[in-house]
Design an enzyme around this catalytic site. Structure first.
Site, mmCIF file in Angstrom:
data_model
loop_
_atom_site.group_PDB
_atom_site.id
_atom_site.type_symbol
_atom_site.label_atom_id
_atom_site.label_comp_id
_atom_site.label_asym_id
_atom_site.label_seq_id
_atom_site.Cartn_x
_atom_site.Cartn_y
_atom_site.Cartn_z
ATOM 1 N N SER A 162 -38.826 -24.509 -20.389
ATOM 2 C CA SER A 162 -38.818 -24.220 -18.947
ATOM 3 C C SER A 162 -38.279 -25.438 -18.228
ATOM 4 C CB SER A 162 -40.247 -23.937 -18.468
ATOM 5 O OG SER A 162 -40.296 -23.951 -17.052
ATOM 6 N N TYR A 174 -49.075 -26.494 -18.353
ATOM 7 C CA TYR A 174 -47.849 -25.760 -18.711
ATOM 8 C C TYR A 174 -46.695 -26.730 -18.923
ATOM 9 C CZ TYR A 174 -43.990 -22.377 -18.186
ATOM 10 O OH TYR A 174 -42.866 -21.613 -18.381
HETATM 11 N N1 NAD Z 1 -40.104 -15.959 -15.904
HETATM 12 C C1 NAD Z 1 -39.898 -17.188 -15.541
HETATM 13 O O1 NAD Z 1 -39.710 -17.468 -14.342
HETATM 14 C C2 NAD Z 1 -39.883 -18.279 -16.586
HETATM 15 C C3 NAD Z 1 -39.460 -19.546 -16.210
HETATM 16 C C4 NAD Z 1 -39.427 -20.553 -17.169
HETATM 17 C C5 NAD Z 1 -39.798 -20.286 -18.479
HETATM 18 N N2 NAD Z 1 -40.214 -19.033 -18.821
HETATM 19 C C6 NAD Z 1 -40.608 -18.799 -20.233
HETATM 20 O O2 NAD Z 1 -40.104 -17.552 -20.697
HETATM 21 C C7 NAD Z 1 -40.981 -17.075 -21.732
HETATM 22 C C8 NAD Z 1 -41.547 -15.694 -21.460
HETATM 23 O O3 NAD Z 1 -40.732 -14.892 -20.733
HETATM 24 P P1 NAD Z 1 -40.961 -13.309 -20.711
HETATM 25 O O4 NAD Z 1 -40.383 -12.885 -19.422
HETATM 26 O O5 NAD Z 1 -40.465 -12.668 -21.935
HETATM 27 O O6 NAD Z 1 -42.590 -13.174 -20.689
HETATM 28 P P2 NAD Z 1 -43.472 -11.922 -21.037
HETATM 29 O O7 NAD Z 1 -44.878 -12.300 -20.678
HETATM 30 O O8 NAD Z 1 -42.912 -10.693 -20.429
HETATM 31 O O9 NAD Z 1 -43.327 -11.783 -22.637
HETATM 32 C C9 NAD Z 1 -44.004 -12.608 -23.516
HETATM 33 C C10 NAD Z 1 -44.507 -11.772 -24.659
HETATM 34 O O10 NAD Z 1 -45.198 -12.646 -25.565
HETATM 35 C C11 NAD Z 1 -46.317 -11.972 -26.075
HETATM 36 N N3 NAD Z 1 -47.305 -12.943 -26.550
HETATM 37 C C12 NAD Z 1 -48.154 -13.720 -25.814
HETATM 38 N N4 NAD Z 1 -48.918 -14.461 -26.605
HETATM 39 C C13 NAD Z 1 -48.569 -14.166 -27.889
HETATM 40 C C14 NAD Z 1 -49.017 -14.613 -29.159
HETATM 41 N N5 NAD Z 1 -50.006 -15.523 -29.267
HETATM 42 N N6 NAD Z 1 -48.442 -14.092 -30.281
HETATM 43 C C15 NAD Z 1 -47.453 -13.171 -30.179
HETATM 44 N N7 NAD Z 1 -46.994 -12.700 -28.988
HETATM 45 C C16 NAD Z 1 -47.540 -13.195 -27.854
HETATM 46 C C17 NAD Z 1 -46.829 -11.137 -24.904
HETATM 47 O O11 NAD Z 1 -47.603 -10.038 -25.352
HETATM 48 C C18 NAD Z 1 -45.528 -10.698 -24.236
HETATM 49 O O12 NAD Z 1 -45.103 -9.422 -24.680
HETATM 50 C C19 NAD Z 1 -42.139 -18.035 -21.806
HETATM 51 O O13 NAD Z 1 -41.940 -18.975 -22.850
HETATM 52 C C20 NAD Z 1 -42.104 -18.693 -20.442
HETATM 53 O O14 NAD Z 1 -42.773 -19.931 -20.416
HETATM 54 C C21 NAD Z 1 -40.268 -18.034 -17.909
#
Ligand code: NAD
Length: 278
Positions: A162, A174
């Site tokens: 991120s 985070y």
């Molecule tokens: N959306 C933003 O603005 C943003 C910004 C910076 C970074 N990110 C990063 O993007 C990534 C997530 O994005 P996304 O939109 O796909 O999120 P999301 O929450 O839609 O998808 C994440 C998936 O991971 C699964 N998950 C959670 N814990 C788990 C575990 N222990 N084992 C297996 N699966 C697990 C959840 O069930 C979910 O389906 C993260 O790493 C987040 O930090 C997002």
């Protein structure tokens, strides 16, 4: 879901990951109207010709991603695993190797966000949860997949970090976990380089994903407009927040042969936000 989100902004895809086998960890998504980073990446990998193991601790959500991919004629398989457990990570790698014979791409998308607490109010168990899910999970999935990549002297790992790891933010747990992801990525990249295995990170900025937008709507009892407007304003590039597809397109590039000389890179996908100082 608007057309741009549904289609990923592309009319035609295909071929850049032909015959590749990919694991996307966190291939389901948080509930919401828009598309998540992990689901968009899994779909885009399949559109480019990869077979994709869709790993998530919520099997129902990974199955939804599988249905979308299959409805487009792609090949994917949902698989339940919690990547904070070493045994689950071993099962994940083993299942992919048994099913498709190799792992070309490991895309580590799992991450949980932090909301609303100042540093001194973060409980010890919450700190551990961020480190476990956001950092230890990536360590474990890399650890269980890398031996088969080294054996074949080929492979690509993409870790989702991120821009919070680089720029100022109040979310200390985070931020610390994602700074760890950057260090893991660079350290692994150097260790794996002599074996022909590339390791890079994508640093998303403010994205219009369910995790970020609907997550805040629920946590702070705000409307979509109340959450989205200030996020859009903070992005230098015209158009406001990015989408899951922006992360997916960067991931396809890093996974493809076009990036064959790129390793150890921390790539912001953030509309210029990390270029702004102050
Ligand atoms: N959306 C933003 O603005 C943003 C910004 C910076 C970074 N990110 C990063 O993007 C990534 C997530 O994005 P996304 O939109 O796909 O999120 P999301 O929450 O839609 O998808 C994440 C998936 O991971 C699964 N998950 C959670 N814990 C788990 C575990 N222990 N084992 C297996 N699966 C697990 C959840 O069930 C979910 O389906 C993260 O790493 C987040 O930090 C997002």
């Amino acid at each position: 879901m608007g057309d741009r989100l549904k289609e990923g902004g592309r009319l035609k895809d295909g071929g850049r990951l032909k015959d590749k086998v990919a694991i996307v960890v966190g291939a389901g998504q948080s509930p919401g109207e828009t598309i998540g980073n992990g689901r968009a990446t899994a779909i885009q990998f399949a559109r480019e010709g990869a077979r994709v193991l869709l790993v998530d601790n919520r099997l129902d959500s990974a199955r939804e991603t599988q249905s979308i991919i299959e409805s487009e004629g792609g090949q994917a398989l949902a698989f339940e695993a919690d990547i904070t457990g070493e045994e689950d990570c071993r099962r994940m790698a083993g299942h992919c190797l048994e099913t498709w014979g190799r792992i070309d791409i490991l895309h580590n998308n799992v991450g949980i966000g932090e909301r609303g607490k100042g540093f001194v109010d973060i409980a010890g168990e919450d700190w551990e949860r961020f480190m476990n899910v956001n950092l230890k999970g990536m360590y474990l999935s890399c650890k269980t997949v890398i031996p088969s990549m080294i054996e074949r002297r080929a492979g690509v790992i993409i870790n989702i970090s991120s821009i919070a790891s680089l720029i100022s933010t109040g979310a200390v747990a985070y931020k610390s976990s994602k700074a760890g992801v950057n260090a893991l990525t660079q350290g692994l990249a150097l260790e794996c380089a002599p074996h022909g295995v590339r390791v890079n990170a994508i640093l998303p900025g403010l994205m219009d994903t369910p995790m970020a937008v609907e997550g805040r709507m629920r946590a702070y009892h705000q409307t979509r407009e109340e959450v989205s407007a200030p996020r859009n304003e903070r992005v230098p590039l015209a158009g406001g927040m990015g989408t899951g597809w922006d992360v997916a397109h960067a991931a396809v590039f890093l996974a493809s042969e076009e990036a064959r000389f790129i390793t150890g890179v921390l790539l912001p996908v953030d509309g210029g936000q990390s270029a702004r100082v102050g």
